[in-house]
Write a protein that holds these residues in place. Structure first.
Motif, PDB file in Angstrom:
ATOM      1  N   ASP A  11       0.812  -1.217   0.000  1.00  0.00           N
ATOM      2  CA  ASP A  11       0.000   0.000   0.000  1.00  0.00           C
ATOM      3  C   ASP A  11       0.850   1.273   0.000  1.00  0.00           C
ATOM      4  O   ASP A  11       0.386   2.338  -0.393  1.00  0.00           O
ATOM      5  N   PHE A  12       2.098   1.172   0.419  1.00  0.00           N
ATOM      6  CA  PHE A  12       2.996   2.338   0.423  1.00  0.00           C
ATOM      7  C   PHE A  12       3.166   2.911  -0.980  1.00  0.00           C
ATOM      8  O   PHE A  12       3.363   4.126  -1.144  1.00  0.00           O
ATOM      9  N   VAL A  13       3.058   2.074  -1.996  1.00  0.00           N
ATOM     10  CA  VAL A  13       3.232   2.523  -3.388  1.00  0.00           C
ATOM     11  C   VAL A  13       2.249   3.647  -3.713  1.00  0.00           C
ATOM     12  O   VAL A  13       2.583   4.578  -4.446  1.00  0.00           O
ATOM     13  N   GLU A  14       1.058   3.591  -3.154  1.00  0.00           N
ATOM     14  CA  GLU A  14       0.028   4.602  -3.453  1.00  0.00           C
ATOM     15  C   GLU A  14       0.109   5.827  -2.556  1.00  0.00           C
ATOM     16  O   GLU A  14      -0.453   6.862  -2.885  1.00  0.00           O
ATOM     17  N   ARG A  15       0.794   5.742  -1.419  1.00  0.00           N
ATOM     18  CA  ARG A  15       0.791   6.861  -0.473  1.00  0.00           C
ATOM     19  C   ARG A  15       2.178   7.438  -0.201  1.00  0.00           C
ATOM     20  O   ARG A  15       2.329   8.323   0.640  1.00  0.00           O
TER      21      ARG A  15
END
Length: 168
Positions: A11-15
Motif C-alpha cells: 500500500d505504500f506505493v500509493e501513499r
C-alpha cells in the motif's frame, strides 16, 4: 554505512511522499516478463545497466542488489502475483537519507505484448526527497533502457526456446 529502513507493505506505493512512475510497452507477453523479473534474479545484472549484482537470498523471498556507484540493498519481495505484479521493499540500504523504498512492477497485456509500469515509491529526509525528484529523468531513462534490453533478451530467448537463458 548500511542502515535499516522502515518496514511497509504494498500500500505504500500509493501513499509514498515521492512516487516516480514510468511505463513502457514490450513485445514479450506478461508471463514471460514476470518470469524474468521474479524467477531470474541474477539475470537483472544483464539487462538493467545500473545493477551490477542481483541474487536471491534466504528462501528466495529476499534479494541482495548492488548498483553501479556503490548502492547496496537487501530487499524483501512483498508481492509476486503472476503475471500481474512483482514488488519488493528495501530493508537495508547504504544510501544516505532514505527511510523507505518500495519498487513495484505492474504488468498488463498490451496486444500480444506487455504494458510495464514501474513505480519507485520512497520517503526520506527532505534532502533525499528533493534528490529523488531531481533524479526522475535519469531513473526514467534507466527504466526505458532496462525495459528495452529486457525485451531484446526475452525475444532472443523465445527464438532459442522456452527455457533458454534463464538462470536458476
Amino acid at each position: 554505512m548500511a542502515h535499516q529502513l522502515r518496514e511497509v507493505g504494498l500500500d505504500f506505493v500509493e501513499r509514498a511522499p515521492v512516487r516516480l512512475v514510468f511505463a513502457r510497452d514490450m513485445s514479450a507477453p506478461p508471463e514471460q516478463v514476470f518470469r524474468a523479473l521474479a524467477d531470474d534474479v541474477p539475470g537483472w545484472a544483464e539487462w538493467f545497466a545500473a545493477v551490477t549484482l542481483a541474487r536471491p537470498t534466504g528462501d528466495g523471498t529476499t534479494r541482495e542488489i548492488h548498483l553501479k556507484g556503490g548502492g547496496r540493498f537487501q530487499e524483501t519481495i512483498i508481492a509476486a502475483k503472476e503475471p500481474e505484479v512483482y514488488a519488493y521493499r528495501v530493508d537495508v540500504a547504504n544510501v544516505p537519507g532514505v527511510r523507505t523504498l518500495v519498487e513495484e512492477w505492474r504488468l498488463a497485456p498490451s496486444g500480444t505484448g506487455t504494458h510495464v509500469r514501474w513505480t519507485f515509491a520512497t520517503d526520506g529526509t527532505a534532502a533525499y526527497r528533493l534528490a529523488m525528484k531531481l533524479a526522475a529523468p535519469g531513473l526514467g531513462r534507466a527504466f526505458r533502457d532496462a525495459a528495452t534490453a529486457l525485451d531484446r533478451r526475452l525475444t532472443k530467448q523465445a527464438s532459442a526456446g522456452p527455457d533458454a537463458g534463464l538462470q536458476q
